[in-house]
Design a protein around this motif. Structure first.
Motif: not given
Length: 120
Positions: A43-58
């Motif tokens: 669960r943590r890996t899946r939710s943090r993957r979203r955060i990493h994608a948003i940071l990369a998008g920033c």
């Protein structure tokens, strides 16, 4: 402004990549043995993957703003960065709550292991 936006954008993309790699490989002190641990890690890996994608998008948005220069595109890109970083903070708060719940449910398991080790 060009160089500042470029440096910040590259830094954000690199940081997001590093975080994703560390989270995927696991941190040095982590060992997920029990079923509860494995479920939490998934669960943590899946939710943090979203955060990493948003940071990369920033980071990408900051780089686009750097090359676009002052104007409507620059304002739009930095607005996207601002809103995205607020979303990251909110998702990090939710992640903290999930971690707290996991640790709270892990306490009986840890207590049992400690009592078992004392008996042996």
């Amino acid at each position: 402004m060009f160089s500042g936006s470029l440096v910040l954008g590259i830094t954000l993309v690199a940081f997001a990549g590093w975080l994703h790699r560390r989270d995927t490989d696991g941190w040095p002190s982590e060992d997920f043995i029990t079923e509860l641990d494995k479920k939490y890690h998934k669960r943590r890996t899946r939710s943090r993957r979203r955060i990493h994608a948003i940071l990369a998008g920033c980071g990408v948005a900051a780089i686009v703003a750097a090359f676009a220069g002052l104007g409507a595109v620059w304002v739009a890109m930095w607005s996207i960065v601002m809103v995205s970083l607020m979303v990251v903070v909110a998702l990090a708060g939710i992640d903290a709550l999930h971690t707290q719940r996991y640790l709270k449910s892990k306490i009986p398991e840890m207590r049992e292991q400690l009592l078992k080790d004392d008996i042996d």
